[in-house]
Design a protein around this motif. Structure first.
Motif, short mmCIF file in Angstrom:
data_model
loop_
_atom_site.label_atom_id
_atom_site.label_comp_id
_atom_site.label_asym_id
_atom_site.label_seq_id
_atom_site.Cartn_x
_atom_site.Cartn_y
_atom_site.Cartn_z
N VAL A 102 0.86 -1.18 0.00
CA VAL A 102 0.00 0.00 0.00
C VAL A 102 0.90 1.23 0.00
O VAL A 102 1.84 1.31 0.79
CB VAL A 102 -0.92 0.04 1.24
CG1 VAL A 102 -1.81 1.28 1.20
CG2 VAL A 102 -1.77 -1.22 1.32
N ALA A 103 0.62 2.17 -0.89
CA ALA A 103 1.39 3.41 -0.93
C ALA A 103 0.42 4.57 -0.84
O ALA A 103 -0.59 4.62 -1.55
CB ALA A 103 2.20 3.50 -2.22
N THR A 104 0.72 5.51 0.03
CA THR A 104 -0.09 6.71 0.20
C THR A 104 0.78 7.91 -0.09
O THR A 104 1.84 8.09 0.52
CB THR A 104 -0.65 6.80 1.63
OG1 THR A 104 -1.42 5.64 1.92
CG2 THR A 104 -1.54 8.03 1.77
N GLY A 105 0.37 8.71 -1.04
CA GLY A 105 1.13 9.89 -1.42
C GLY A 105 0.35 11.16 -1.15
O GLY A 105 -0.86 11.23 -1.38
N MET A 106 1.06 12.17 -0.66
CA MET A 106 0.46 13.48 -0.45
C MET A 106 1.54 14.53 -0.62
O MET A 106 2.62 14.41 -0.01
CB MET A 106 -0.18 13.59 0.94
CG MET A 106 -0.81 14.96 1.22
SD MET A 106 -1.62 15.04 2.84
CE MET A 106 -3.03 13.99 2.55
N GLY A 107 1.26 15.53 -1.43
CA GLY A 107 2.29 16.51 -1.71
C GLY A 107 3.48 15.86 -2.38
O GLY A 107 3.34 15.11 -3.34
N ALA A 108 4.67 16.11 -1.85
CA ALA A 108 5.89 15.54 -2.43
C ALA A 108 6.33 14.27 -1.72
O ALA A 108 7.40 13.74 -2.01
CB ALA A 108 7.02 16.58 -2.39
N SER A 109 5.51 13.77 -0.79
CA SER A 109 5.91 12.61 0.02
C SER A 109 5.06 11.39 -0.32
O SER A 109 3.92 11.51 -0.77
CB SER A 109 5.76 12.93 1.51
OG SER A 109 6.54 14.04 1.88
N VAL A 110 5.64 10.22 -0.07
CA VAL A 110 4.92 8.97 -0.29
C VAL A 110 5.32 7.99 0.82
O VAL A 110 6.49 7.88 1.18
CB VAL A 110 5.22 8.37 -1.68
CG1 VAL A 110 6.70 8.06 -1.84
CG2 VAL A 110 4.36 7.14 -1.92
N LEU A 111 4.32 7.30 1.40
CA LEU A 111 4.55 6.32 2.45
C LEU A 111 4.17 4.95 1.93
O LEU A 111 3.06 4.74 1.46
CB LEU A 111 3.71 6.66 3.69
CG LEU A 111 3.77 5.65 4.85
CD1 LEU A 111 5.17 5.60 5.44
CD2 LEU A 111 2.74 6.02 5.92
#
Length: 321
Positions: free
Chosen positions: A223-232
């Motif tokens: 699972v990848a969650t991205g927001m703005g310039a970041s990704v978890l």
């Protein structure tokens, strides 16, 4: 003449010459031109596809049209040298006709949408299937050399048909998911994007600048969650993957999430909106499986299991202790 028009004109000329049969030397010249730039191949293939779709442009079949083609204004000097005037004129006419018809013949993005609480299954022309969740807006375009979709908002599950020659790309703002053939879901809430891989692997690319600029490879259970310039990026179990995709069966599965988050999920699927009035109530943990569009049943369970106060007010259900 713009560089793009010059490329289109050259592609049209070679398309005409190819129809008459190329000598070995001419074939070598065509191959050299096609290999010189990706734009050359794209223009040639696009015109070839459009020509075929138009039945080789029936407007050019008649003798009167050929006479007009021969009288056309000559194109660029690079094509004039050493080429018969009728061939140059016909190439120019073909380029104009194909460019005009391409707007009608070349696949335009198809638009798909769902309303609140609606789910929809879409079959794409390449054999792929897409399931749209509630309040989703999707565009898709299939062509001989590319497969693309744009998720403007909402959530979708992709079952992508394998095609090594045409990767499938999903655009979500400044992020993209690129695959050959696999199953995955994508959810977009404004600037926030979540990708869940159910089978195979995908490549998630973020903004061209920032810490997420390097593509992230995701495999089954990632699972990848991205927001703005970041990704978890994180891993999850097969059961959690199934739970997160339960919306495909019309269900919401909660694993001890807060009532505030549970209410937000229900609000995606229903015109009747849940509003939690205080922080203490919002922090209550909720678990279980619920019908996504049966908000009234969920409210009754809250009332009976937790003794919460329920107040109906013009389409809004207010919840408090």
């Amino acid at each position: 003449m713009s560089a793009r028009n010059a490329i289109e004109e050259t592609a049209a000329y070679w398309l005409v010459r190819q129809g008459d049969g190329l000598s070995g030397e001419e074939q070598a010249q065509l191959d050299a031109w096609l290999n010189a730039a990706a734009e050359h191949k794209t223009a040639f293939w696009r015109l070839e596809y459009s020509w075929e779709k138009a039945g080789r442009l029936s407007a050019l079949r008649g003798p009167d049209t050929l006479v007009e083609a021969m009288a056309e204004t000559a194109p660029s000097a690079s094509l004039r040298r050493g080429q018969p005037r009728w061939a140059v004129g016909l190439a120019a006419t073909l380029a104009l006709a194909v460019l005009t018809s391409t707007a009608l013949l070349w696949p335009r993005p198809a638009h798909y949408a769902t309303d609140t609480g609606e789910r929809r299954l879409v079959a794409l022309s390449d054999g792929s299937r897409v399931e749209l969740n509630t309040e989703t807006r999707l565009r898709a375009s299939m062509s001989p050399d590319s497969r693309e979709a744009w998720l403007d908002e909402g959530e979708a599950y992709f079952d992508v048909a394998h095609d090594a020659s045409r990767p499938f790309t999903v655009h979500m703002g400044d992020r993209t998911v690129r695959v050959l053939g696999t199953r995955f879901s994508v959810r977009r809430d404004g600037d926030k994007v979540q990708v869940l891989v159910a089978e195979g692997r995908v490549r998630l690319s973020g903004p061209k600048s920032g810490p997420a600029a390097k593509p992230v490879l995701l495999v089954r259970g990632d699972v990848a969650t991205g927001m703005g310039a970041s990704v978890l990026q994180s891993r999850t179990s097969d059961q959690r993957v199934d739970d997160q995709l339960a919306w495909r069966r019309g269900l919401l599965v909660f694993d001890q999430i807060t009532l505030s988050d549970a209410a937000a999920e229900f609000n995606r699927y229903n015109q009747t909106q849940l509003k939690v009035l205080d922080h203490q109530t919002a922090a209550i943990r909720i678990g279980g499986s619920f019908e996504a569009t049966n908000v009234e049943a969920f409210v009754r369970l809250l009332q009976s299991a937790y003794g919460l106060e329920i107040d109906h007010d013009d389409g809004i259900v207010k919840i408090s202790e």
